[in-house]
Design a protein around this motif. Structure first.
Motif, PDB file in Angstrom:
ATOM      1  N   LYS A  21      -7.625 -15.797 -32.952  1.00 38.61           N
ATOM      2  CA  LYS A  21      -6.306 -15.203 -33.171  1.00 38.61           C
ATOM      3  C   LYS A  21      -5.901 -14.271 -32.033  1.00 38.61           C
ATOM      4  O   LYS A  21      -4.719 -13.989 -31.833  1.00 38.61           O
ATOM      5  CB  LYS A  21      -6.271 -14.444 -34.489  1.00 38.61           C
ATOM      6  CG  LYS A  21      -7.186 -13.224 -34.532  1.00 38.61           C
ATOM      7  CD  LYS A  21      -7.065 -12.489 -35.855  1.00 38.61           C
ATOM      8  CE  LYS A  21      -7.942 -11.243 -35.868  1.00 38.61           C
ATOM      9  NZ  LYS A  21      -7.819 -10.495 -37.149  1.00 38.61           N
ATOM     10  N   ASP A  22      -6.900 -13.754 -31.276  1.00 39.18           N
ATOM     11  CA  ASP A  22      -6.622 -12.924 -30.112  1.00 39.18           C
ATOM     12  C   ASP A  22      -7.792 -13.072 -29.143  1.00 39.18           C
ATOM     13  O   ASP A  22      -8.761 -13.801 -29.411  1.00 39.18           O
ATOM     14  CB  ASP A  22      -6.389 -11.455 -30.493  1.00 39.18           C
ATOM     15  CG  ASP A  22      -7.517 -10.879 -31.341  1.00 39.18           C
ATOM     16  OD1 ASP A  22      -8.675 -11.341 -31.200  1.00 39.18           O
ATOM     17  OD2 ASP A  22      -7.246  -9.966 -32.148  1.00 39.18           O
ATOM     18  N   PRO A  76      -1.016  -9.845 -40.130  1.00 39.22           N
ATOM     19  CA  PRO A  76      -1.038  -9.769 -38.664  1.00 39.22           C
ATOM     20  C   PRO A  76       0.130  -8.936 -38.153  1.00 39.22           C
ATOM     21  O   PRO A  76       1.220  -8.935 -38.731  1.00 39.22           O
ATOM     22  CB  PRO A  76      -0.913 -11.237 -38.236  1.00 39.22           C
ATOM     23  CG  PRO A  76      -0.304 -11.944 -39.402  1.00 39.22           C
ATOM     24  CD  PRO A  76      -0.789 -11.214 -40.620  1.00 39.22           C
ATOM     25  N   ALA A  80       1.193  -9.988 -32.561  1.00 42.35           N
ATOM     26  CA  ALA A  80      -0.129 -10.590 -32.416  1.00 42.35           C
ATOM     27  C   ALA A  80       0.002 -11.967 -31.776  1.00 42.35           C
ATOM     28  O   ALA A  80       0.922 -12.719 -32.096  1.00 42.35           O
ATOM     29  CB  ALA A  80      -0.804 -10.699 -33.784  1.00 42.35           C
ATOM     30  N   GLY A 105       0.490  -5.230 -31.559  1.00 41.24           N
ATOM     31  CA  GLY A 105      -0.401  -6.383 -31.527  1.00 41.24           C
ATOM     32  C   GLY A 105      -0.435  -7.184 -30.255  1.00 41.24           C
ATOM     33  O   GLY A 105      -1.245  -8.108 -30.129  1.00 41.24           O
TER      34      GLY A 105
END
Length: 340
Positions: A21-22, A76, A80, A105
């Protein structure tokens, strides 16, 4: 249960790709995989490697993990997965913008002519999983291209670009030299054009759309005294917003602007001599300049770097997905600068 998409993809002859996700999640997945391979290699060196049973894998991988996730279920953050590059981010308005985007994010590339300032701000935002610093002169095509390459290498792409780098020299027409004019236009008009052009190249190749935001000024539409070069280049930036919004819309790239009034506190431009010159023009002490600007507005409020950062987030945070070619005034209400 988890999604079925793989976290690790091996491409023979190319290498390993980690997904998450990151950047931090992807990095950790890659580290776990490499450690697992090392365990297998060690086991094979002694005898043979045998994995645990499938039922045990399921119990470890899904049940307890998903139960823990359900107990927290954090939403989130709005930015993000987005990668932002902010010019002039080593101080003042740019620093405030970088901080706000990171707080929401985004991974942030802190770009500034002063590499030490850029590194300091990047350090404030977290480790290299969250922010990296690049030294860039926005008048240089080569340095701008290098900055975008560094962003792609660090985070995989660029989704959001803020043209904030600027300088200001306050002089009447007859005292304004050609060098004064050329310097301000090189940094703000030409620099914004070069940064936006490189941003468009990256974003169109990604085919994911994107955002370009210009930090212009109320001076783009307001005729004040003794400010010919600065105001003219800000008007140039303001029209670039309209032109690029019209051209890049077909690629899903939105281009918008922010028009602040004089941001005195925390501003690198004002601290560099601009404040003293503007105070002299208006006949007030320099330490009272912010208060003077506030009193001439409709709301009687001083504009701070954080207020400009708020506008950038409003444009890019996901609520204004159908807005492009817009300029948001952040001037506490200057009637002469109302958009027509």
């Amino acid at each position: 249960m988890r999604g079925a998409d793989p976290a690790i993809v091996l491409v023979p002859g190319v290498g390993m790709f980690s997904f998450g996700k990151d950047k931090q999640t992807a990095r950790v997945a890659g580290e776990f995989y490499l450690n697992a391979i090392n365990v297998m290699r060690g086991a094979e060196a002694v005898s043979a490697y045998a994995p645990i049973e499938e039922s045990e894998k399921f119990r470890i991988e899904y049940w307890a993990l998903e139960e823990a996730k359900l107990q927290r279920m954090p939403r989130p953050k709005p930015l993000a997965t987005r990668v932002a590059l902010v010019t002039g981010a080593g101080s003042g308005i740019g620093r405030a913008i970088a901080r706000r985007l990171a707080a929401e994010g985004a991974c942030v590339v802190v770009a500034d002519l002063n590499g030490e300032n850029a590194a300091r701000v990047a350090g404030e935002l977290g480790g290299s999983d969250r922010a990296v610093a690049v030294t860039v002169d926005v008048t240089s095509e080569e340095q701008i291209a290098d900055a975008f390459r560094a962003a792609v290498l660090a985070f995989g792409g660029v989704d959001l670009v803020v043209n904030n780098a600027g300088v200001s020299i306050s002089k009447p027409l007859l005292e304004t030299t050609a060098r004064d004019w050329d310097l301000q236009h090189a940094i703000m008009a030409r620099g914004s054009f070069l940064v936006s052009r490189e941003a468009a190249r990256v974003m169109t190749a990604q085919e994911l759309g994107g955002d370009i935001v210009y930090i212009a000024s109320k001076n783009a539409v307001f005729a004040g005294p003794d400010n010919i070069a600065y105001s003219a280049t800000k008007a140039d930036q303001a029209h670039q917003v309209r032109l690029l919004a019209a051209e890049l819309g077909e690629h899903g790239i939105r281009v918008n602007g922010v028009n602040p009034d004089g941001v005195v506190r925390g501003s690198g431009i004002f601290a560099g001599g601009w404040g003293a010159k503007r105070a002299a023009v208006y006949g007030v002490p320099e330490e009272k300049l912010g208060e003077f600007y506030a009193q001439r507005t409709l709301l009687k409020r001083e504009v701070l770097p954080e207020h400009v950062a708020n506008a950038v987030f409003a444009l890019t945070g996901g609520d204004l997905t159908h807005t492009t070619g817009l300029h948001i005034p952040v001037d506490a209400g200057v009637a002469a600068a109302f958009l027509r």
